[in-house]
Design an enzyme around this catalytic site. Structure first.
Site, mmCIF file in Angstrom:
data_model
loop_
_atom_site.group_PDB
_atom_site.id
_atom_site.type_symbol
_atom_site.label_atom_id
_atom_site.label_comp_id
_atom_site.label_asym_id
_atom_site.label_seq_id
_atom_site.Cartn_x
_atom_site.Cartn_y
_atom_site.Cartn_z
ATOM 1 N N THR A 31 0.908 -1.153 0.000
ATOM 2 C CA THR A 31 0.000 0.000 0.000
ATOM 3 C C THR A 31 0.938 1.190 0.000
ATOM 4 O O THR A 31 2.089 1.062 0.399
ATOM 5 C CB THR A 31 -0.851 0.036 1.285
ATOM 6 O OG1 THR A 31 -1.743 -1.073 1.306
ATOM 7 C CG2 THR A 31 -1.682 1.312 1.396
ATOM 8 N N GLY B 29 -9.922 -2.929 2.552
ATOM 9 C CA GLY B 29 -9.042 -2.777 3.706
ATOM 10 C C GLY B 29 -9.245 -1.417 4.334
ATOM 11 O O GLY B 29 -10.317 -0.799 4.228
ATOM 12 N N ASP B 30 -8.216 -0.932 4.989
ATOM 13 C CA ASP B 30 -8.305 0.350 5.693
ATOM 14 C C ASP B 30 -8.100 1.549 4.779
ATOM 15 O O ASP B 30 -8.507 2.661 5.114
ATOM 16 C CB ASP B 30 -7.258 0.394 6.808
ATOM 17 C CG ASP B 30 -5.841 0.197 6.274
ATOM 18 O OD1 ASP B 30 -5.660 -0.616 5.343
ATOM 19 O OD2 ASP B 30 -4.914 0.848 6.788
ATOM 20 N N ARG C 257 -13.402 -7.264 -1.077
ATOM 21 C CA ARG C 257 -12.801 -6.989 0.241
ATOM 22 C C ARG C 257 -12.230 -5.559 0.257
ATOM 23 O O ARG C 257 -11.504 -5.162 -0.626
ATOM 24 C CB ARG C 257 -11.689 -8.000 0.521
ATOM 25 C CG ARG C 257 -10.898 -7.747 1.807
ATOM 26 C CD ARG C 257 -9.640 -6.934 1.561
ATOM 27 N NE ARG C 257 -8.824 -6.791 2.769
ATOM 28 C CZ ARG C 257 -7.761 -5.981 2.841
ATOM 29 N NH1 ARG C 257 -7.408 -5.252 1.801
ATOM 30 N NH2 ARG C 257 -7.078 -5.896 3.955
#
Ligand code: GLY
Length: 320
Positions: free
Chosen positions: A174, A204-205, A202
């Site tokens: 990332t 993520g953050d 999905r």
């Protein structure tokens, strides 16, 4: 170290490819948002980076799905896209979400429709290297000495356990960039292809404000890389900024947010570099922390000719 009011850019080590362009924007009097996005875009376009943008490792179906967010610390305006396919620069689409819509996050087909409507062009994001990585590990693992997934869906529960063992830096990448402009405004950009071989859809953050990204001129900014599910559970980016709001120093706020991660069990946080945070206080001081003792972050001020890689504070996960 006190950088004071000078323009400064800080980010994950892989953001080094974007430092120069960001600093030039700041030197010319450009905004923190323009600088942060320009740096993030460079990483998205870096084919050698398999955790961000084009070249990112695909999901279990072999499709590259991208997440990104931008936050303006002056207004707390924010925009994010998630699980978007076929658009190489999600950070630019996130900006459009921030600037043009009453929403803060658009995902999947809706994000693709939004991007198309606003004239973004599509591209094939799956490079031969990333496709090979997927083919070897997921599509034909038995031919390469790996586990056999006869049916990707039926075996998902087992597969997700096994995937954690496959994680390495290239698969779990990332990037994040925090910029502070000459007027003292702060902005934070985060962009990722997410967890390699993830389940389709999905998130993520990275696109979730407060988890992987937070910026507030009054107190500072923080952004995460690593296991996004942990950052979501602990609201890690906001946690750093909230601690600075309560009077903690930048270093103490980072320490606190990282220590929080040891409080809850996470059986998928086995790898050494499970979580990483970069942060900036309201005055432009910067630092970063990691659960790995080898992790670095990148910094460049408008007065520096080149970026500098610095070691992160090492704060390992403590497990009983
Ligand atoms: N931190 C990026 C992700 O978990 O997707």
């Amino acid at each position: 170290m006190a950088e004071g009011t000078v323009g400064i850019v800080v980010g994950a080590a892989n953001a080094r490819v974007g430092m120069q362009v960001a600093v030039e924007i700041l030197r010319a009097g450009g905004s923190a948002i323009d600088a942060a996005i320009a740096a993030a875009r460079e990483v998205e376009d870096n084919l050698a980076d398999h955790g961000v943008g084009t070249g990112g490792i695909p999901n279990i179906l072999g499709e590259v799905e991208l997440d990104a967010s931008i936050m303006d610390g002056k207004t707390l305006a924010t925009g994010a896209v998630g699980a978007i396919k076929n658009y190489p620069n999600p950070i630019d689409i996130a900006r459009k979400v921030m600037e043009l819509t009453p929403h803060v996050m658009i995902v999947g087909e809706g994000a693709e429709l939004f991007a198309k409507h606003h004239g973004f062009t599509t591209a094939n994001l799956l490079t031969p290297e990333a496709e090979e990585s997927w083919r070897v590990r997921i599509k034909e693992p038995e031919a390469h000495g790996g586990n056999m997934y006869e049916d990707q869906y039926q075996l998902y529960a087992q597969a997700v356990q096994d995937w954690t063992k496959l994680l390495h830096e290239e698969i779990f990448g990332t990037t994040n960039v925090i910029a502070r402009d000459l007027e003292g405004n702060i902005a934070c950009a985060v962009t990722t292809s997410g967890w390699g071989f993830k389940w389709p859809g999905r998130l993520g953050d990275s696109p979730i404000i407060g988890a992987g990204n937070y910026a507030d001129n009054r107190f500072g900014a923080a952004a995460c890389t690593g296991r996004g599910e942990m950052a979501i559970r602990a609201a890690s980016a906001h946690s750093v900024v909230a601690s600075m709001r309560c009077g903690m120093s930048l270093d103490d706020a980072l320490q606190q947010a990282m220590t929080d991660l040891s409080y809850f069990p996470d059986k998928f946080a086995e790898r050494e570099s499970a979580m990483n945070i970069v942060a900036m206080d309201a005055f432009g001081n910067v630092n970063a922390a990691s659960t790995s003792d080898k992790a670095e972050f990148v910094v460049q001020t408008v007065e520096m000719d080149e970026y500098e890689l610095r070691p992160r504070m090492f704060i390992p996960l403590k497990r009983d």
